[in-house]
Design a protein around this motif. Sequence first.
Motif, PDB file in Angstrom:
ATOM      1  N   GLY A 123       0.842  -1.191   0.000  1.00 36.16           N
ATOM      2  CA  GLY A 123       0.000   0.000   0.000  1.00 36.16           C
ATOM      3  C   GLY A 123       0.875   1.238   0.000  1.00 36.16           C
ATOM      4  N   ILE A 124       0.581   2.165  -0.898  1.00 37.17           N
ATOM      5  CA  ILE A 124       1.311   3.434  -0.959  1.00 37.17           C
ATOM      6  C   ILE A 124       0.280   4.553  -0.987  1.00 37.17           C
ATOM      7  N   LEU A 125       0.343   5.414   0.009  1.00 32.90           N
ATOM      8  CA  LEU A 125      -0.513   6.596   0.063  1.00 32.90           C
ATOM      9  C   LEU A 125       0.318   7.765  -0.441  1.00 32.90           C
ATOM     10  N   PHE A 126      -0.136   8.403  -1.519  1.00 31.53           N
ATOM     11  CA  PHE A 126       0.663   9.487  -2.078  1.00 31.53           C
ATOM     12  C   PHE A 126      -0.188  10.694  -2.440  1.00 31.53           C
ATOM     13  N   GLU A 127       0.496  11.837  -2.498  1.00 25.61           N
ATOM     14  CA  GLU A 127      -0.146  13.111  -2.823  1.00 25.61           C
ATOM     15  C   GLU A 127       0.387  13.597  -4.166  1.00 25.61           C
ATOM     16  N   VAL A 128      -0.530  13.870  -5.073  1.00 23.49           N
ATOM     17  CA  VAL A 128      -0.167  14.368  -6.400  1.00 23.49           C
ATOM     18  C   VAL A 128       0.109  15.866  -6.286  1.00 23.49           C
ATOM     19  N   PRO A 129       1.208  16.355  -6.869  1.00 21.96           N
ATOM     20  CA  PRO A 129       1.470  17.793  -6.831  1.00 21.96           C
ATOM     21  C   PRO A 129       0.308  18.584  -7.435  1.00 21.96           C
ATOM     22  N   GLU A 130       0.035  19.759  -6.862  1.00 13.70           N
ATOM     23  CA  GLU A 130      -1.104  20.563  -7.311  1.00 13.70           C
ATOM     24  C   GLU A 130      -1.044  20.894  -8.793  1.00 13.70           C
ATOM     25  N   GLU A 131       0.161  21.097  -9.319  1.00 11.30           N
ATOM     26  CA  GLU A 131       0.284  21.479 -10.730  1.00 11.30           C
ATOM     27  C   GLU A 131       0.169  20.290 -11.683  1.00 11.30           C
ATOM     28  N   ALA A 132       0.165  19.091 -11.132  1.00 11.50           N
ATOM     29  CA  ALA A 132       0.087  17.883 -11.963  1.00 11.50           C
ATOM     30  C   ALA A 132      -1.306  17.272 -11.876  1.00 11.50           C
ATOM     31  N   GLY A 133      -1.596  16.431 -12.817  1.00 13.86           N
ATOM     32  CA  GLY A 133      -2.835  15.656 -12.779  1.00 13.86           C
ATOM     33  C   GLY A 133      -2.504  14.211 -12.493  1.00 13.86           C
ATOM     34  N   SER A 134      -3.449  13.480 -11.943  1.00 14.99           N
ATOM     35  CA  SER A 134      -3.185  12.088 -11.577  1.00 14.99           C
ATOM     36  C   SER A 134      -3.265  11.132 -12.770  1.00 14.99           C
ATOM     37  N   SER A 135      -3.950  11.507 -13.833  1.00 16.08           N
ATOM     38  CA  SER A 135      -4.176  10.573 -14.948  1.00 16.08           C
ATOM     39  C   SER A 135      -2.899   9.968 -15.522  1.00 16.08           C
ATOM     40  N   PRO A 136      -1.863  10.758 -15.850  1.00 18.06           N
ATOM     41  CA  PRO A 136      -0.651  10.140 -16.401  1.00 18.06           C
ATOM     42  C   PRO A 136       0.051   9.223 -15.400  1.00 18.06           C
ATOM     43  N   ILE A 137      -0.012   9.574 -14.130  1.00 18.07           N
ATOM     44  CA  ILE A 137       0.617   8.756 -13.096  1.00 18.07           C
ATOM     45  C   ILE A 137      -0.083   7.396 -13.020  1.00 18.07           C
ATOM     46  N   LEU A 138      -1.404   7.429 -12.946  1.00 17.83           N
ATOM     47  CA  LEU A 138      -2.183   6.197 -12.833  1.00 17.83           C
ATOM     48  C   LEU A 138      -2.002   5.321 -14.069  1.00 17.83           C
ATOM     49  N   LYS A 139      -1.953   5.940 -15.228  1.00 22.94           N
ATOM     50  CA  LYS A 139      -1.753   5.196 -16.482  1.00 22.94           C
ATOM     51  C   LYS A 139      -0.408   4.478 -16.462  1.00 22.94           C
ATOM     52  N   ASP A 140       0.648   5.186 -16.070  1.00 25.49           N
ATOM     53  CA  ASP A 140       1.979   4.568 -16.033  1.00 25.49           C
ATOM     54  C   ASP A 140       2.043   3.443 -15.005  1.00 25.49           C
TER      55      ASP A 140
END
Length: 93
Positions: free
Chosen positions: A50-67
């Motif tokens: 389990g990894i709890l993480f915070e996406v930077p405000e200037e970034a979106g989560s979609s590319p992270i989740l896709k990768d």
Amino acid sequence: MKKSKEIILLNVNGPDKPGQTASLTNILMQYDVNILDIGQSVIHDDLNLGILFEVPEEAGSSPILKDILFKAYELGVQVKFTPIPTEQYADWV
């Protein structure tokens, strides 16, 4: 309009192999996310991470989740993403 912070809980399950955690956290590092908490157990070669993480405000989560989804497929593990409201996280800490 300012984006609100996104906090996401990533759960990973599957057969344990060397380098899996490093592969997934490397993706998070590339997007400069803030890892808030991490926990791992391996029982009879079965990984639960389990990894709890915070996406930077200037970034979106979609590319992270896709990768992460692509990497999980390569590693042969299942992933689940759970958005965590910032108020709920504040109650946890």
